[in-house]
Scaffold this motif. Structure first.
Motif, short mmCIF file in Angstrom:
data_model
loop_
_atom_site.label_atom_id
_atom_site.label_comp_id
_atom_site.label_asym_id
_atom_site.label_seq_id
_atom_site.Cartn_x
_atom_site.Cartn_y
_atom_site.Cartn_z
N ARG A 18 0.17 9.14 8.22
CA ARG A 18 -0.49 8.21 7.29
C ARG A 18 -0.93 6.94 8.00
O ARG A 18 -2.03 6.42 7.77
N ALA A 19 -0.06 6.43 8.87
CA ALA A 19 -0.42 5.22 9.63
C ALA A 19 -1.63 5.51 10.52
O ALA A 19 -2.56 4.73 10.60
N ASP A 116 -1.50 -6.64 14.36
CA ASP A 116 -1.15 -6.04 13.07
C ASP A 116 -1.17 -4.53 13.15
O ASP A 116 -0.37 -3.85 12.52
N PRO A 121 3.80 1.41 11.29
CA PRO A 121 4.91 2.33 11.59
C PRO A 121 4.44 3.55 12.36
O PRO A 121 4.35 4.65 11.83
N ARG B 93 9.79 -0.84 11.89
CA ARG B 93 8.67 -1.69 11.47
C ARG B 93 8.41 -1.61 9.97
O ARG B 93 7.79 -2.49 9.40
N ARG B 94 8.87 -0.53 9.35
CA ARG B 94 8.66 -0.42 7.90
C ARG B 94 9.44 -1.48 7.13
O ARG B 94 9.09 -1.82 6.01
N ASN B 114 -8.20 -6.89 5.08
CA ASN B 114 -7.04 -7.15 5.92
C ASN B 114 -5.76 -6.68 5.23
O ASN B 114 -4.90 -6.08 5.86
N HIS B 116 -5.73 -4.63 2.46
CA HIS B 116 -5.88 -3.23 2.05
C HIS B 116 -5.51 -2.27 3.18
O HIS B 116 -4.73 -1.34 2.98
N PHE B 117 -6.06 -2.50 4.36
CA PHE B 117 -5.78 -1.56 5.45
C PHE B 117 -4.33 -1.66 5.90
O PHE B 117 -3.73 -0.66 6.29
N HIS B 118 -3.77 -2.86 5.83
CA HIS B 118 -2.36 -3.00 6.16
C HIS B 118 -1.53 -2.07 5.24
O HIS B 118 -0.64 -1.36 5.70
N ARG B 120 -2.56 0.59 3.82
CA ARG B 120 -2.85 1.98 4.21
C ARG B 120 -2.04 2.38 5.44
O ARG B 120 -1.55 3.50 5.52
N TYR B 121 -1.90 1.46 6.40
CA TYR B 121 -1.10 1.77 7.59
C TYR B 121 0.32 2.14 7.19
O TYR B 121 0.98 2.94 7.84
N PHE B 122 0.80 1.51 6.11
CA PHE B 122 2.17 1.75 5.70
C PHE B 122 2.27 2.84 4.63
O PHE B 122 3.24 2.90 3.89
N GLY B 123 1.24 3.65 4.55
CA GLY B 123 1.35 4.88 3.78
C GLY B 123 1.01 4.81 2.30
O GLY B 123 1.24 5.77 1.58
N MET B 124 0.50 3.68 1.83
CA MET B 124 0.13 3.62 0.41
C MET B 124 -1.14 4.42 0.17
O MET B 124 -2.00 4.51 1.03
N ASN B 126 -4.80 5.08 -1.68
CA ASN B 126 -5.91 4.16 -1.83
C ASN B 126 -5.75 3.30 -3.09
O ASN B 126 -5.95 2.09 -3.05
#
Lengths: 282, 329
Positions: A18-19, A116, A121, B93-94, B114, B116-118, B120-124, B126
């Motif tokens: 996902r990351a 960032d 993760p 990091r989670r 900034n 939104h994509f953060h 997404r990186y953490f698996g949320m 859309n």
């Protein structure tokens, strides 16, 4: 809704993938927004090159004799046939530089905005891998964009013929990944101040000595050069595309091309990732 | 959204250590090797705003870099919410949100992107990311700048956006490295309010600062750091109380005549808790009470009082007592 964010039993690869996809999505969004500059950046060099060398010069009086490699394309076809794979290789290589090396040098040296993404993760190597893969996607797009230009602009017909789509696909994918890895290696090893110098010291030599404007087999009378250029990964990109698209020109053996593309891909990926980790971790 | 998750984080036992640092050392190699962190142990309980106070170069940023997986320790261990950051950096990091000293906003993305994509990186998903972004923009009063690019933001707004982004994935601990560096006084107060509001969300905050006012105003507990070591660790109130009095009268004298006698005479005044020699005179520590100041001045006058200043013990006083140096040096 939302539980996935904090659930402890998420399998690791789900978190990682996902990351990874999140990073790809971000890069795609930025690329889509910068589509026009992207196209201009890619198309300008081949467009002008083709226009001058394969359209203007052949139309000049005595142009045919001025064309440096007019007689080179063994099975016929003019300089345009030599240039088609070469310019695609340059576009692939340059995309790697523009997509990875330039932004990374900037982000590591000045803005630190990579932070960032490094803090998501995902193992750091995978963050670097995403850079390579996304750059490879741009390289494929660039190659696809250059093909029609290099095919239609030359005044003499270009002799392109694909015998193996598999081979073409393999060459394009390997060359594109290799370009990304090269970009990663350069981007993590130079200071932003030096990035201008990189064009003169790295990009220009590997382009001009990369069998872009002449086939490798034609170097047979300059033996030392023919051997010397073998350390240049661009040679295998140009020759690979030459073998796949314009085989009549004469080219290196296919097996050697694939083996060397793979070798350089592994080498530069390793170097690039090491550089990335060194810049990110202290 | 994520209500259940928040409650789970907030409902932990308060005594549980969310940040556990044991025997941390960091030596930067090379010819002139530098020991940036020299054996730090830290135990931060969940739900606190915890401050690392110390001068520049004390090892605060290095400690934070290690805790946030950005530097590899030479020795020792750091666990965030039970996860070893050296062994499992990606997973740790989670639980971590970071706001570094410098502006690391993604300049190719808008304010909203900034965050939104953060997410997404953490698996949320859309939809989750969109909802969380809208909520944070509102919470941090950035809603009217959603489509702006970070370059167009003032320092204060950029800092708020960095904090909003750092907590977007519901981290358990938020690390703020010198959060008020470069902020104007008004933005600093806005930032303090934003940080204090995080208490209600069950986020533990660890911040570094060399501004004693900031440490005093924001932190529940403090560790004073110098030369890579923790000198003392307590609540700001207890640290200030350790000075031994809630008023300090600094007496500047004409010459130093009979300072021993003056010291003895001042010491016996009711309410005076201590007298110590400072440059050019004496410092009287006392509990505030009516009439005390007049007595001090009357006695000191006999010995040639030139000037006097009244202050209250601050963290600065604590630092000077511990190190003999000024915090700002």
């Amino acid at each position: 809704m939302g539980e996935v964010v904090g659930r402890g039993d998420d399998v690791r690869w789900v978190i990682y993938s996902r990351a990874f996809l999140g990073l790809m999505e971000r890069d795609l969004r930025v690329l889509r927004r910068e589509m026009v500059p992207f196209v201009i950046r890619i198309a300008m060099n081949p467009l002008l090159f083709l226009f001058v060398f394969s359209y203007v010069m052949p139309h000049m009086s005595g142009g045919a004799t001025m064309s440096p490699v007019a007689g080179m394309a063994g099975g016929g076809g003019g300089f345009g046939t030599v240039l088609l794979p070469g310019l695609m290789a340059v576009a692939i290589m340059f995309s790697g530089i523009a997509a990875v090396a330039l932004p990374l040098a900037q982000e590591f040296g000045i803005t630190r905005e990579i932070d960032d993404r490094v803090m998501c993760p995902l193992p750091i190597a995978a963050v670097a891998m995403e850079k390579i893969i996304f750059s490879a996607i741009q390289s494929v797009l660039a190659a696809a964009l250059v093909f029609p230009l290099a095919y239609y602009i030359p005044s003499t017909p270009v002799l392109a013929h694909v015998t193996s789509w598999w081979f073409l696909g393999a060459v394009v994918v390997l060359a594109s990944l290799l370009a990304g890895a090269l970009g990663l290696t350069i981007g993590t090893s130079v200071q932003p101040k030096q990035i201008g110098l990189i064009f003169g010291v790295v990009i220009m030599p590997i382009t001009f000595l990369g069998c872009v404007y002449y086939p490798w087999t034609a170097l047979t009378h300059i033996r030392w050069l023919q051997i010397g250029v073998l350390v240049n990964p661009i040679v295998y990109m140009s020759e690979g595309l030459r073998a796949a698209l314009t085989p009549t020109t004469g080219h290196m053996p296919e097996v050697m091309i694939l083996a060397m593309l793979t070798f350089f891909l592994v080498l530069l990926t390793w170097a690039g990732m090491r550089g990335f980790a060194r810049r990110v971790l202290s | 959204m994520n209500r259940s998750y928040n409650q789970a984080a907030g409902g932990r036992r308060v005594s549980e250590a969310i940040v556990e640092i044991v025997g941390l050392r960091k030596v930067y190699g090379g010819k002139n090797s530098v020991t940036a962190v020299d054996g730090i142990d830290l135990h931060v309980e969940a739900g606190l705003i915890y401050g690392l106070l110390g001068p520049n170069g004390a090892g605060k940023t290095t400690t934070i870099s290690i805790a946030t997986t950005r530097a590899i320790p030479t020795a020792g261990s750091v666990k965030i919410a039970g996860v070893d950051v050296v062994a499992h950096p990606a997973l740790a990091r989670r639980s971590i949100g970071v706001v570094p000293q410098y502006n690391t906003l993604d300049r190719s993305c808008t304010v909203a992107e900034n965050i939104h994509f953060h997410c997404r990186y953490f698996g949320m998903s859309n939809a989750e990311a969109t909802a969380r972004t809208a909520q944070l923009l509102e919470q941090f009063r950035l809603s009217d700048r959603t489509q702006a690019y970070p370059q167009a933001l003032s320092g204060g707004l950029a800092q708020r956006l960095q904090i909003a982004r750092a907590i977007a994935h519901y981290p358990k601990v938020l690390f703020l490295d010198e959060p008020s560096a470069g902020l104007d006084p008004q933005s600093r107060i806005a930032m303090w309010e934003a940080v204090q509001a995080l208490r209600g969300e069950g986020i533990t905050v660890v911040l570094t600062t060399h501004y004693m006012e900031e440490a005093d105003a924001l932190c529940d507990r403090l560790a004073i750091i110098d030369h890579g070591r923790i000198l003392i660790e307590d609540t700001p109130a207890a640290l200030k109380a350790s000075v031994g009095g809630d008023k300090m009268y600094d007496l500047r004298m004409h010459g130093v005549r009979d300072s021993g006698l003056l010291e003895r005479r001042l010491q016996v005044i009711e309410g005076v808790t201590g007298v110590e020699v400072i440059e050019g005179g004496l410092r009287v520590l006392a509990r505030a009470q009516d009439g005390l100041l007049a007595k001090v001045v009357t006695i000191a006058n006999e010995f040639g009082l030139r000037d006097m200043t009244t202050t209250e013990p601050s963290l600065e006083t604590v630092f000077i007592r511990l190190t003999g140096r000024d915090l700002r040096e």
